[in-house]
Write a protein that holds these residues in place. Structure first.
Motif, PDB file in Angstrom:
ATOM      1  N   GLU A  13       8.687   4.906   1.693  1.00 48.91           N
ATOM      2  CA  GLU A  13       7.969   4.590   0.458  1.00 48.91           C
ATOM      3  C   GLU A  13       6.766   3.684   0.733  1.00 48.91           C
ATOM      4  OE1 GLU A  13      10.542   3.021  -2.547  1.00 48.91           O
ATOM      5  OE2 GLU A  13      11.982   4.657  -2.326  1.00 48.91           O
ATOM      6  N   HIS A  14       6.689   3.123   1.927  1.00 50.65           N
ATOM      7  CA  HIS A  14       5.632   2.180   2.270  1.00 50.65           C
ATOM      8  C   HIS A  14       4.493   2.898   2.985  1.00 50.65           C
ATOM      9  CE1 HIS A  14       8.313  -1.048   1.106  1.00 50.65           C
ATOM     10  NE2 HIS A  14       9.246  -0.470   1.837  1.00 50.65           N
ATOM     11  N   HIS A  15       3.284   2.733   2.461  1.00 51.81           N
ATOM     12  CA  HIS A  15       2.140   3.438   3.035  1.00 51.81           C
ATOM     13  C   HIS A  15       1.871   3.033   4.482  1.00 51.81           C
ATOM     14  CE1 HIS A  15      -0.245  -0.167   2.110  1.00 51.81           C
ATOM     15  NE2 HIS A  15      -1.141   0.323   2.953  1.00 51.81           N
ATOM     16  N   GLU A  16       2.237   1.813   4.837  1.00 54.19           N
ATOM     17  CA  GLU A  16       2.035   1.368   6.222  1.00 54.19           C
ATOM     18  C   GLU A  16       2.864   2.210   7.190  1.00 54.19           C
ATOM     19  OE1 GLU A  16       1.549  -2.268   3.551  1.00 54.19           O
ATOM     20  OE2 GLU A  16       3.084  -0.732   3.796  1.00 54.19           O
ATOM     21  N   ASN A  17       4.098   2.487   6.812  1.00 54.17           N
ATOM     22  CA  ASN A  17       4.962   3.307   7.661  1.00 54.17           C
ATOM     23  C   ASN A  17       4.455   4.740   7.748  1.00 54.17           C
ATOM     24  OD1 ASN A  17       6.697   1.193   8.220  1.00 54.17           O
ATOM     25  ND2 ASN A  17       8.131   1.717   6.592  1.00 54.17           N
ATOM     26  N   ARG A  18       3.970   5.267   6.622  1.00 56.12           N
ATOM     27  CA  ARG A  18       3.434   6.630   6.630  1.00 56.12           C
ATOM     28  C   ARG A  18       2.173   6.718   7.480  1.00 56.12           C
ATOM     29  NH1 ARG A  18       4.624   5.995   1.181  1.00 56.12           N
ATOM     30  NH2 ARG A  18       2.402   6.016   0.647  1.00 56.12           N
ATOM     31  N   LEU A  19       1.355   5.663   7.462  1.00 60.80           N
ATOM     32  CA  LEU A  19       0.159   5.630   8.291  1.00 60.80           C
ATOM     33  C   LEU A  19       0.545   5.616   9.772  1.00 60.80           C
ATOM     34  CD1 LEU A  19      -2.908   5.419   8.655  1.00 60.80           C
ATOM     35  CD2 LEU A  19      -2.700   2.947   8.291  1.00 60.80           C
ATOM     36  N   LEU A  20       1.526   4.808  10.125  1.00 61.16           N
ATOM     37  CA  LEU A  20       2.004   4.784  11.512  1.00 61.16           C
ATOM     38  C   LEU A  20       2.555   6.144  11.928  1.00 61.16           C
ATOM     39  CD1 LEU A  20       3.791   1.319  11.824  1.00 61.16           C
ATOM     40  CD2 LEU A  20       1.743   2.086  13.056  1.00 61.16           C
ATOM     41  N   ALA A  21       3.296   6.796  11.032  1.00 65.24           N
ATOM     42  CA  ALA A  21       3.836   8.123  11.337  1.00 65.24           C
ATOM     43  C   ALA A  21       2.713   9.120  11.541  1.00 65.24           C
ATOM     44  CB  ALA A  21       4.757   8.594  10.210  1.00 65.24           C
ATOM     45  N   GLU A  22       1.700   9.069  10.695  1.00 63.99           N
ATOM     46  CA  GLU A  22       0.554   9.972  10.825  1.00 63.99           C
ATOM     47  C   GLU A  22      -0.133   9.776  12.170  1.00 63.99           C
ATOM     48  OE1 GLU A  22      -3.557  11.053   8.402  1.00 63.99           O
ATOM     49  OE2 GLU A  22      -2.208   9.529   7.615  1.00 63.99           O
ATOM     50  N   ARG A  65     -11.298  11.885  17.803  1.00 62.09           N
ATOM     51  CA  ARG A  65     -12.058  11.099  16.822  1.00 62.09           C
ATOM     52  C   ARG A  65     -11.163  10.666  15.665  1.00 62.09           C
ATOM     53  NH1 ARG A  65     -15.594  15.248  18.097  1.00 62.09           N
ATOM     54  NH2 ARG A  65     -15.177  16.331  16.121  1.00 62.09           N
ATOM     55  N   TYR A  66     -10.274  11.553  15.246  1.00 61.28           N
ATOM     56  CA  TYR A  66      -9.341  11.245  14.163  1.00 61.28           C
ATOM     57  C   TYR A  66      -8.384  10.134  14.582  1.00 61.28           C
ATOM     58  CZ  TYR A  66      -5.952  12.078  10.414  1.00 61.28           C
ATOM     59  OH  TYR A  66      -5.104  11.939   9.345  1.00 61.28           O
ATOM     60  N   LEU A  67      -7.888  10.196  15.815  1.00 61.10           N
ATOM     61  CA  LEU A  67      -7.011   9.139  16.318  1.00 61.10           C
ATOM     62  C   LEU A  67      -7.721   7.793  16.308  1.00 61.10           C
ATOM     63  CD1 LEU A  67      -5.186  10.887  19.279  1.00 61.10           C
ATOM     64  CD2 LEU A  67      -4.118   9.893  17.247  1.00 61.10           C
ATOM     65  N   LYS A  68      -8.989   7.786  16.704  1.00 54.15           N
ATOM     66  CA  LYS A  68      -9.751   6.538  16.694  1.00 54.15           C
ATOM     67  C   LYS A  68      -9.835   5.988  15.277  1.00 54.15           C
ATOM     68  CE  LYS A  68     -14.291   4.587  17.570  1.00 54.15           C
ATOM     69  NZ  LYS A  68     -15.690   4.892  17.866  1.00 54.15           N
ATOM     70  N   ALA A  69     -10.109   6.833  14.297  1.00 48.16           N
ATOM     71  CA  ALA A  69     -10.183   6.389  12.900  1.00 48.16           C
ATOM     72  C   ALA A  69      -8.838   5.821  12.442  1.00 48.16           C
ATOM     73  CB  ALA A  69     -10.613   7.544  11.997  1.00 48.16           C
ATOM     74  N   LEU A  70      -7.756   6.495  12.818  1.00 56.21           N
ATOM     75  CA  LEU A  70      -6.432   5.989  12.456  1.00 56.21           C
ATOM     76  C   LEU A  70      -6.146   4.657  13.132  1.00 56.21           C
ATOM     77  CD1 LEU A  70      -4.301   9.266  12.587  1.00 56.21           C
ATOM     78  CD2 LEU A  70      -4.948   7.976  10.542  1.00 56.21           C
ATOM     79  N   GLU A  71      -6.555   4.503  14.392  1.00 55.87           N
ATOM     80  CA  GLU A  71      -6.344   3.240  15.105  1.00 55.87           C
ATOM     81  C   GLU A  71      -7.111   2.101  14.434  1.00 55.87           C
ATOM     82  OE1 GLU A  71      -7.461   4.188  19.101  1.00 55.87           O
ATOM     83  OE2 GLU A  71      -5.575   5.212  19.505  1.00 55.87           O
ATOM     84  N   VAL A  72      -8.329   2.363  14.009  1.00 54.63           N
ATOM     85  CA  VAL A  72      -9.113   1.333  13.329  1.00 54.63           C
ATOM     86  C   VAL A  72      -8.456   0.976  11.996  1.00 54.63           C
ATOM     87  CG1 VAL A  72     -11.338   0.824  12.247  1.00 54.63           C
ATOM     88  CG2 VAL A  72     -11.271   1.932  14.480  1.00 54.63           C
ATOM     89  N   ARG A  73      -8.020   1.988  11.247  1.00 58.56           N
ATOM     90  CA  ARG A  73      -7.326   1.715   9.986  1.00 58.56           C
ATOM     91  C   ARG A  73      -6.090   0.854  10.213  1.00 58.56           C
ATOM     92  NH1 ARG A  73      -5.482   6.521   6.564  1.00 58.56           N
ATOM     93  NH2 ARG A  73      -4.737   4.780   5.296  1.00 58.56           N
ATOM     94  N   CYS A  74      -5.313   1.203  11.224  1.00 62.27           N
ATOM     95  CA  CYS A  74      -4.100   0.436  11.515  1.00 62.27           C
ATOM     96  C   CYS A  74      -4.456  -1.001  11.895  1.00 62.27           C
ATOM     97  CB  CYS A  74      -3.294   1.104  12.623  1.00 62.27           C
ATOM     98  SG  CYS A  74      -2.460   2.624  12.092  1.00 62.27           S
ATOM     99  N   GLU A  75      -5.483  -1.163  12.696  1.00 63.08           N
ATOM    100  CA  GLU A  75      -5.918  -2.510  13.080  1.00 63.08           C
ATOM    101  C   GLU A  75      -6.320  -3.312  11.851  1.00 63.08           C
ATOM    102  OE1 GLU A  75      -6.664  -5.706  15.564  1.00 63.08           O
ATOM    103  OE2 GLU A  75      -5.697  -3.820  16.095  1.00 63.08           O
ATOM    104  N   LEU A  76      -7.068  -2.691  10.948  1.00 58.28           N
ATOM    105  CA  LEU A  76      -7.500  -3.380   9.728  1.00 58.28           C
ATOM    106  C   LEU A  76      -6.322  -3.750   8.844  1.00 58.28           C
ATOM    107  CD1 LEU A  76     -10.637  -1.224   8.835  1.00 58.28           C
ATOM    108  CD2 LEU A  76     -10.620  -3.633   9.564  1.00 58.28           C
ATOM    109  N   GLU A  77      -5.269  -2.950   8.877  1.00 58.57           N
ATOM    110  CA  GLU A  77      -4.091  -3.210   8.050  1.00 58.57           C
ATOM    111  C   GLU A  77      -3.032  -4.042   8.774  1.00 58.57           C
ATOM    112  OE1 GLU A  77      -2.619  -0.156   5.542  1.00 58.57           O
ATOM    113  OE2 GLU A  77      -4.565   0.822   5.375  1.00 58.57           O
ATOM    114  N   GLY A  78      -3.358  -4.477   9.995  1.00 59.68           N
ATOM    115  CA  GLY A  78      -2.447  -5.331  10.736  1.00 59.68           C
ATOM    116  C   GLY A  78      -1.255  -4.592  11.320  1.00 59.68           C
ATOM    117  N   LEU A  79      -1.404  -3.300  11.574  1.00 64.13           N
ATOM    118  CA  LEU A  79      -0.317  -2.505  12.146  1.00 64.13           C
ATOM    119  C   LEU A  79      -0.581  -2.274  13.625  1.00 64.13           C
ATOM    120  CD1 LEU A  79      -0.127   0.166   9.302  1.00 64.13           C
ATOM    121  CD2 LEU A  79       1.273  -1.887   9.559  1.00 64.13           C
TER     122      LEU A  79
END
Length: 83
Positions: A13-22, A65-79
């Motif tokens: 239910e937590h978007h942080e976990n779904r982002l990590l899974a993605e 390129r998509y992985l890089k975008a996801l990595e930056v998003r995770c960094e910004l969200e503290g994941l």
């Protein structure tokens, strides 16, 4: 890690976990595609892909390129994607 190992995170239910899974799912798929491309270039791939190698390389580049975008998003969200 395999795709099956990401199911619980993806269903969270937590978007942080779904982002990590993605991120993890994309990383798994990227690494398998990259390995296939390397083997194709080395002549050690044990099958002939139906898709041409340049298309597979284009897909891998887009995934990178998509992985890089996801990595930056995770960094910004503290994941931590490296944990």
């Amino acid at each position: 890690m395999e795709l099956i190992d990401t199911v619980d995170l993806m269903c969270s239910e937590h978007h942080e976990n779904r982002l990590l899974a993605e991120y993890r799912q994309t990383k798994i798929r990227y690494e398998k595609l990259h390995k296939m491309i390397v083997k194709a270039h080395a002549g050690t791939l044990d099958f002939v892909p139906k898709s041409p190698l340049p298309l597979l390389e284009e897909q891998a580049a887009a995934m990178g390129r998509y992985l890089k975008a996801l990595e930056v998003r995770c960094e910004l969200e503290g994941l931590d994607v490296y944990a």
